[in-house]
Design a protein around this motif. Structure first.
Motif, short mmCIF file in Angstrom:
data_model
loop_
_atom_site.label_atom_id
_atom_site.label_comp_id
_atom_site.label_asym_id
_atom_site.label_seq_id
_atom_site.Cartn_x
_atom_site.Cartn_y
_atom_site.Cartn_z
N ARG A 1 50.77 61.14 52.95
CA ARG A 1 51.36 62.14 52.07
C ARG A 1 50.31 62.72 51.14
O ARG A 1 49.29 62.09 50.85
N ALA A 2 50.57 63.92 50.69
CA ALA A 2 49.68 64.55 49.72
C ALA A 2 49.47 63.63 48.53
O ALA A 2 50.42 63.01 48.04
N GLY A 3 48.23 63.54 48.10
CA GLY A 3 47.86 62.64 47.02
C GLY A 3 47.42 61.27 47.49
O GLY A 3 46.89 60.48 46.70
N GLY A 4 47.61 61.00 48.76
CA GLY A 4 47.24 59.71 49.32
C GLY A 4 45.78 59.63 49.70
O GLY A 4 45.00 60.57 49.47
N SER A 5 45.41 58.51 50.30
CA SER A 5 44.02 58.25 50.66
C SER A 5 43.91 57.73 52.09
O SER A 5 44.85 57.11 52.62
N LEU A 6 42.78 57.98 52.69
CA LEU A 6 42.41 57.42 53.98
C LEU A 6 40.91 57.14 53.97
O LEU A 6 40.16 57.81 53.24
N ASN B 1 43.07 61.65 47.09
CA ASN B 1 43.80 62.83 46.61
C ASN B 1 43.88 63.90 47.70
O ASN B 1 43.58 65.07 47.48
N LEU B 2 44.30 63.47 48.87
CA LEU B 2 44.36 64.38 50.02
C LEU B 2 45.43 65.45 49.81
O LEU B 2 46.46 65.21 49.16
N THR B 3 45.16 66.61 50.38
CA THR B 3 46.09 67.74 50.32
C THR B 3 46.37 68.21 51.75
O THR B 3 45.61 67.89 52.67
N PRO B 4 47.45 68.97 51.94
CA PRO B 4 47.71 69.50 53.29
C PRO B 4 46.55 70.31 53.84
O PRO B 4 46.36 70.37 55.06
N GLY B 5 45.74 70.89 52.98
CA GLY B 5 44.57 71.63 53.42
C GLY B 5 43.49 70.77 54.06
O GLY B 5 42.57 71.31 54.68
N ASP B 6 43.60 69.46 53.90
CA ASP B 6 42.65 68.54 54.53
C ASP B 6 43.06 68.17 55.95
O ASP B 6 42.32 67.46 56.64
N LEU C 1 42.35 62.28 64.10
CA LEU C 1 43.26 63.24 63.47
C LEU C 1 43.73 62.75 62.11
O LEU C 1 44.22 61.63 61.98
N VAL C 2 43.59 63.62 61.13
CA VAL C 2 44.12 63.38 59.79
C VAL C 2 45.20 64.41 59.53
O VAL C 2 44.95 65.61 59.61
N THR C 3 46.38 63.93 59.22
CA THR C 3 47.51 64.81 58.92
C THR C 3 48.03 64.48 57.53
O THR C 3 48.37 63.32 57.26
#
Length: 127
Positions: free
Chosen positions: A13-18, A85-90, A122-124
């Protein structure tokens, strides 16, 4: 045999980390720069970050500065890309690649300059 094995992608989810991993083998790592690229659907391949194996010098594209961190584990011959702090743009397929340091010093983090590529992961990022 040259191998770059990328792993660690997934759905977040947005705001998460990988944390992505790139296990490298089959070439003299100390002579290379390892880069991370990404390709979103319908877009070109974009250089995201890089690290020099011999001096650990780093580069980040503007859109990920302050959110992504690249690092090396010499014992495991692995490069990591911590993404916070991932966003859908990532959202994209992420690839790791290797280029001789002397070539990187001329062309920078450009896909056409890279010598070896791994398969993507793949990162979603959902909103």
């Amino acid at each position: 045999e040259v191998q770059l094995q990328a792993s660690g992608g997934g759905l977040v989810r947005a705001g998460g980390s990988l944390r992505l991993s790139c296990a490298c083998s089959g070439f003299p790592l100390e002579d290379y720069v390892i880069g991370w690229f990404r390709q979103a659907p319908g877009k070109g391949r974009e250089g995201v970050s890089s690290i020099g194996w011999s001096d650990a010098s780093t580069y980040y594209t503007d859109s990920v500065k302050g959110r992504f961190t690249i690092s090396i584990d010499n014992a495991k011959s692995t490069v990591y890309l911590q993404m916070n702090n991932l966003t859908p743009g990532d959202t994209a397929v992420y690839y790791c690649a290797a280029v001789l340091t002397k070539i990187y010093q001329v062309v920078g983090l450009r896909s056409y300059g890279m010598g070896y590529w791994g398969k993507g992961t793949l990162v979603t990022v959902s909103s």
